[in-house]
Design an enzyme around this catalytic site. Structure first.
Site, PDB file in Angstrom:
ATOM      1  N   GLN A 136      -3.620   8.110 -11.380  1.00 51.11           N
ATOM      2  CA  GLN A 136      -4.403   9.335 -11.416  1.00 51.11           C
ATOM      3  C   GLN A 136      -3.589  10.576 -11.054  1.00 51.11           C
ATOM      4  O   GLN A 136      -3.914  11.674 -11.470  1.00 51.11           O
ATOM      5  CB  GLN A 136      -5.588   9.235 -10.445  1.00 51.11           C
ATOM      6  CG  GLN A 136      -6.681   8.262 -10.864  1.00 51.11           C
ATOM      7  CD  GLN A 136      -7.827   8.263  -9.858  1.00 51.11           C
ATOM      8  OE1 GLN A 136      -7.736   8.850  -8.786  1.00 51.11           O
ATOM      9  NE2 GLN A 136      -8.903   7.591 -10.206  1.00 51.11           N
TER      10      GLN A 136
ATOM     11  N   TYR B 234      -0.901  -2.325  -8.098  1.00 54.12           N
ATOM     12  CA  TYR B 234      -1.368  -0.954  -8.249  1.00 54.12           C
ATOM     13  C   TYR B 234      -0.516  -0.244  -9.308  1.00 54.12           C
ATOM     14  O   TYR B 234       0.706  -0.123  -9.157  1.00 54.12           O
ATOM     15  CB  TYR B 234      -1.299  -0.186  -6.935  1.00 54.12           C
ATOM     16  CG  TYR B 234      -2.221  -0.693  -5.849  1.00 54.12           C
ATOM     17  CD1 TYR B 234      -3.241  -1.612  -6.123  1.00 54.12           C
ATOM     18  CD2 TYR B 234      -2.077  -0.263  -4.533  1.00 54.12           C
ATOM     19  CE1 TYR B 234      -4.082  -2.073  -5.122  1.00 54.12           C
ATOM     20  CE2 TYR B 234      -2.918  -0.718  -3.530  1.00 54.12           C
ATOM     21  CZ  TYR B 234      -3.912  -1.632  -3.826  1.00 54.12           C
ATOM     22  OH  TYR B 234      -4.741  -2.089  -2.836  1.00 54.12           O
TER      23      TYR B 234
ATOM     24  N   SER C  74      -6.627 -10.524   2.306  1.00 56.80           N
ATOM     25  CA  SER C  74      -7.551  -9.488   1.843  1.00 56.80           C
ATOM     26  C   SER C  74      -8.737 -10.136   1.157  1.00 56.80           C
ATOM     27  O   SER C  74      -8.550 -10.966   0.256  1.00 56.80           O
ATOM     28  CB  SER C  74      -6.835  -8.536   0.873  1.00 56.80           C
ATOM     29  OG  SER C  74      -7.728  -7.561   0.354  1.00 56.80           O
TER      30      SER C  74
ATOM     31  N   SER D 205     -11.766   1.588   1.091  1.00 54.40           N
ATOM     32  CA  SER D 205     -12.940   2.318   0.598  1.00 54.40           C
ATOM     33  C   SER D 205     -13.946   2.653   1.700  1.00 54.40           C
ATOM     34  O   SER D 205     -15.143   2.406   1.561  1.00 54.40           O
ATOM     35  CB  SER D 205     -13.640   1.525  -0.523  1.00 54.40           C
ATOM     36  OG  SER D 205     -14.443   2.371  -1.308  1.00 54.40           O
TER      37      SER D 205
ATOM     38  N   ALA E  88     -16.775   4.512   0.323  1.00 53.53           N
ATOM     39  CA  ALA E  88     -17.485   3.885  -0.804  1.00 53.53           C
ATOM     40  C   ALA E  88     -17.102   4.546  -2.121  1.00 53.53           C
ATOM     41  O   ALA E  88     -17.942   5.089  -2.834  1.00 53.53           O
ATOM     42  CB  ALA E  88     -18.996   3.920  -0.580  1.00 53.53           C
TER      43      ALA E  88
ATOM     44  N   GLY F 174      -6.996   7.441   0.698  1.00 49.48           N
ATOM     45  CA  GLY F 174      -6.095   7.916  -0.335  1.00 49.48           C
ATOM     46  C   GLY F 174      -6.291   9.408  -0.503  1.00 49.48           C
ATOM     47  O   GLY F 174      -7.128  10.023   0.161  1.00 49.48           O
TER      48      GLY F 174
END
Length: 335
Positions: free
Chosen positions: A28, A55, A153, A207, A210, A286
């Site tokens: 991104q 990633y 994880s 997150s 969320a 992030g």
């Protein structure tokens, strides 16, 4: 400056707000901006950085490596992961086999430009590989000095127990779990957190906002803001879709007066909320712009009183997901 916490019961201290580059670096966000974000994180006192080989199909590790080049290695805590397919996605380019783990750690070290990582994590549980093989490979990675600590994880409580038992037999310990966790997604609380507390694992949660929904920028009945994750066709839109229901977005807006009452922005409130859990060692954040980090680190050290936590629960009543069965890895790994 950002506060430090121990990673589980280990001696390793990490910043309770950890910088992560999932869905940003190599995807991104342009490399120059990504590097600027990392340097801003360092300026703000963040020394812990989380990435993964998958990633942006290894590009995120490369960008992070360039961004951290020249920094004092001993002053950084670098985390990466192995499991998901990378490269041409051949039959051995995925999972937690000895072959994939050994090739994975070597590739990650090369891309990151370091001799070791502080934490090497099993990105999911691999049902197709004997757990003994996986744990032996991780033990050998540690003995070779290529990783100082091992984590997992999105493992279930039973998987964590089995893994920790084998790890102990092989002379190391699992020190962390990296689950999804937020005021909306609390599925680890019933089983994973108690098991982790018992066995000495800390949570490095991803997150905490969320997918950005808890920032409050998505309004019920309105189109998502241009350039937001909900408009990103590279992956962000798919990930956030489950939260983009009017009932959820309406509930989130009820948090706004709660945040205002305690003098926090909504993103700060969301991050501070996960840090109230004593089993959480760090919240991963992030950024697509440096100024986002400047605001988000202000959640470090915030204490939310019981009446504030109760108000958050009341605002989100009916849209909180708590089912522990949703803590799971894929039933079978990708072919």
């Amino acid at each position: 400056m950002v506060a430090y916490r121990h990673l589980g019961s280990s001696g390793l201290k990490i910043t309770e707000i950890t910088y992560g580059n999932w869905l940003t670096h190599g995807s991104q966000v342009e490399s120059d901006t990504a590097i600027e974000c990392v340097h801003t994180a360092l300026d703000l006192g963040i020394t812990s950085f989380d990435t993964a080989d998958v990633y942006a199909n290894t590009a995120a590790e490369e960008v992070l490596g360039r961004a951290l080049a020249g920094q004092r290695r001993e002053g950084l805590e670098i985390f990466t992961k192995v499991y998901w397919p990378i490269g041409p996605e051949g039959p051995n380019d995925v999972g937690l086999s000895r072959k994939h783990i050994m090739e994975g750690i070597n590739g990650s070290l090369r891309r990151l430009g370091v001799d070791y990582v502080d934490l090497y994590q099993a990105h999911r549980y691999d049902y197709a590989t004997p757990l003994e093989e996986t744990m032996q490979a991780f033990a050998d990675v540690v003995r070779a000095g290529k990783a100082l600590y091992i984590g997992v994880s999105e493992w279930t409580a039973d998987q964590i127990r089995a893994g920790q038992e084998l790890a102990g037999q092989m002379g190391f310990r699992i020190v962390s779990n990296q689950p999804q966790y937020s005021a909306l997604w609390r599925v680890i609380e019933e089983k994973v957190v108690p098991a982790s507390q018992e066995l000495g694992l800390g949570q490095i949660v991803w997150s905490p906002m969320a997918e950005g929904v808890l920032s409050g920028k998505y309004l019920p009945g309105a189109e998502p803001p241009a350039g937001s994750r909900a408009t990103d066709e590279k992956g962000g839109k798919r990930m956030i879709a489950r939260w983009m229901r009017d009932e959820v977005l309406t509930a989130v807006q009820r948090l706004r007066p709660v945040a205002e009452r305690v003098g926090l922005s909504m993103p700060q409130l969301a991050i501070a909320w996960v840090l109230q859990n004593p089993n959480v060692s760090a919240a991963i954040v992030g950024a697509s712009r440096p100024e986002q980090l400047v605001e988000n680190v202000k959640a470090s050290g915030v204490v939310l009183e019981p009446d504030v936590l109760a108000a958050i629960d009341a605002a989100l009543e009916g849209v909180i997901e708590r089912d522990p069965a949703l803590t799971r890895s894929p039933a079978t790994r990708p072919a």
